[in-house]
Design a protein around this motif. Structure first.
Motif, PDB file in Angstrom:
ATOM      1  N   HIS A  88      56.835  38.012  11.036  1.00  0.00           N
ATOM      2  CA  HIS A  88      55.650  37.895  11.706  1.00  0.00           C
ATOM      3  C   HIS A  88      55.999  37.615  13.161  1.00  0.00           C
ATOM      4  O   HIS A  88      55.717  37.995  14.123  1.00  0.00           O
ATOM      5  CB  HIS A  88      54.452  36.950  11.219  1.00  0.00           C
ATOM      6  CG  HIS A  88      53.413  37.065  12.015  1.00  0.00           C
ATOM      7  ND1 HIS A  88      52.506  38.098  12.390  1.00  0.00           N
ATOM      8  CD2 HIS A  88      53.094  36.030  13.005  1.00  0.00           C
ATOM      9  CE1 HIS A  88      51.646  37.590  13.026  1.00  0.00           C
ATOM     10  NE2 HIS A  88      51.897  36.516  13.644  1.00  0.00           N
ATOM     11  N   ARG A  89      56.915  36.448  13.268  1.00  0.00           N
ATOM     12  CA  ARG A  89      57.075  35.936  14.713  1.00  0.00           C
ATOM     13  C   ARG A  89      58.025  37.092  15.398  1.00  0.00           C
ATOM     14  O   ARG A  89      58.033  37.115  16.593  1.00  0.00           O
ATOM     15  CB  ARG A  89      57.893  34.689  14.506  1.00  0.00           C
ATOM     16  CG  ARG A  89      57.041  33.501  14.302  1.00  0.00           C
ATOM     17  CD  ARG A  89      57.743  32.114  14.244  1.00  0.00           C
ATOM     18  NE  ARG A  89      56.992  30.965  13.668  1.00  0.00           N
ATOM     19  CZ  ARG A  89      57.446  29.953  13.515  1.00  0.00           C
ATOM     20  NH1 ARG A  89      58.939  29.564  13.883  1.00  0.00           N
ATOM     21  NH2 ARG A  89      56.612  28.761  13.668  1.00  0.00           N
ATOM     22  N   GLU A  90      59.008  37.607  14.589  1.00  0.00           N
ATOM     23  CA  GLU A  90      59.904  38.632  15.360  1.00  0.00           C
ATOM     24  C   GLU A  90      59.188  39.823  15.630  1.00  0.00           C
ATOM     25  O   GLU A  90      59.298  40.461  16.829  1.00  0.00           O
ATOM     26  CB  GLU A  90      61.034  39.086  14.350  1.00  0.00           C
ATOM     27  CG  GLU A  90      61.907  37.907  14.138  1.00  0.00           C
ATOM     28  CD  GLU A  90      62.841  38.097  12.947  1.00  0.00           C
ATOM     29  OE1 GLU A  90      62.847  39.409  12.426  1.00  0.00           O
ATOM     30  OE2 GLU A  90      63.752  37.386  12.677  1.00  0.00           O
ATOM     31  N   ALA A 132      43.798  35.292  12.301  1.00  0.00           N
ATOM     32  CA  ALA A 132      44.096  35.089  10.864  1.00  0.00           C
ATOM     33  C   ALA A 132      43.838  36.464  10.047  1.00  0.00           C
ATOM     34  O   ALA A 132      44.548  36.860   9.064  1.00  0.00           O
ATOM     35  CB  ALA A 132      43.599  33.833  10.437  1.00  0.00           C
ATOM     36  N   ARG A 133      42.467  36.772  10.354  1.00  0.00           N
ATOM     37  CA  ARG A 133      42.091  38.098   9.391  1.00  0.00           C
ATOM     38  C   ARG A 133      42.873  39.269  10.075  1.00  0.00           C
ATOM     39  O   ARG A 133      43.164  40.089   8.886  1.00  0.00           O
ATOM     40  CB  ARG A 133      40.756  38.455   9.925  1.00  0.00           C
ATOM     41  CG  ARG A 133      39.543  37.472   9.050  1.00  0.00           C
ATOM     42  CD  ARG A 133      38.144  37.811   9.261  1.00  0.00           C
ATOM     43  NE  ARG A 133      37.893  37.863  10.707  1.00  0.00           N
ATOM     44  CZ  ARG A 133      37.272  36.773  11.365  1.00  0.00           C
ATOM     45  NH1 ARG A 133      37.291  35.616  10.937  1.00  0.00           N
ATOM     46  NH2 ARG A 133      36.791  37.057  12.617  1.00  0.00           N
ATOM     47  N   ALA A 134      43.225  39.524  10.907  1.00  0.00           N
ATOM     48  CA  ALA A 134      44.057  40.620  11.424  1.00  0.00           C
ATOM     49  C   ALA A 134      45.209  40.794  10.920  1.00  0.00           C
ATOM     50  O   ALA A 134      45.963  41.741  10.518  1.00  0.00           O
ATOM     51  CB  ALA A 134      44.159  40.502  13.271  1.00  0.00           C
ATOM     52  N   PHE A 135      46.121  39.467  10.580  1.00  0.00           N
ATOM     53  CA  PHE A 135      47.231  39.512   9.981  1.00  0.00           C
ATOM     54  C   PHE A 135      47.370  38.968   8.496  1.00  0.00           C
ATOM     55  O   PHE A 135      48.573  38.823   8.004  1.00  0.00           O
ATOM     56  CB  PHE A 135      48.270  38.663  10.855  1.00  0.00           C
ATOM     57  CG  PHE A 135      48.697  39.138  12.297  1.00  0.00           C
ATOM     58  CD1 PHE A 135      49.527  40.143  12.313  1.00  0.00           C
ATOM     59  CD2 PHE A 135      48.035  38.838  13.379  1.00  0.00           C
ATOM     60  CE1 PHE A 135      49.626  40.808  13.589  1.00  0.00           C
ATOM     61  CE2 PHE A 135      48.367  39.220  14.582  1.00  0.00           C
ATOM     62  CZ  PHE A 135      49.338  40.236  14.732  1.00  0.00           C
TER      63      PHE A 135
END
Length: 152
Positions: free
Chosen positions: A58-60, A109-112
């Motif tokens: 996710h960070r990348e 949080a919902r989007a991911f």
């Protein structure tokens, strides 16, 4: 034959050690050492457990970053660790990190699809996380304390 005797007066030393000023000094010394070591602990990536691969991915994707050290990505928590007269202070969410939590619902949080995911507890206060660091801090504080009370 001569008999040599020595009197050692410890009453002044005991009064000095038992005073509020000395307790405050000890708290200040411990707070300074713990704050410094905790910032280093986070910077060096020693905080356990490691970051999940899903978090790394996710960070990348999101920030094009490759920070794999827990609690170091934004540096906010690390930079918020400060010594105070009563101990060590840090950002409010630091206590959640120490205890572990479930991700609350938010637009992000919902989007991911992070809502409800469990975040494991991560002890970042080096004194409690690593016994060898705790012993090192104890030695340093003892040395600094003796230097301080010796000057007075």
């Amino acid at each position: 034959m001569f008999k040599i005797t020595t009197n050692l007066r410890v009453d002044k030393l005991v009064k000095k050690i038992a005073s509020k000023k000395s307790r405050d000094l000890l708290i200040r010394l411990y707070a300074e050492e713990i704050a410094e070591e905790s910032r280093k602990y986070i910077t060096q990536g020693k905080v356990k457990p490691e970051i999940n691969t899903s978090t790394q991915d996710h960070r990348e994707r999101k920030k094009r970053a490759t920070a794999n050290k827990p609690l170091f990505f934004s540096r906010n928590l690390r930079d918020s660790i400060k010594p105070t007269n009563r101990g060590v202070s840090f950002a409010n969410y630091g206590q959640l990190q120490r205890e572990g939590y479930s991700v609350a619902s938010s637009k992000y949080a919902r989007a991911f699809k992070f809502v409800g995911k469990k975040v494991p507890p991560r002890e970042f206060i080096a004194y409690f996380a690593d016994d060898s660091i705790a012993r090192k801090i104890d030695r340093r504080v003892r040395r600094r304390y003796m230097d301080e009370i010796g000057r007075k």
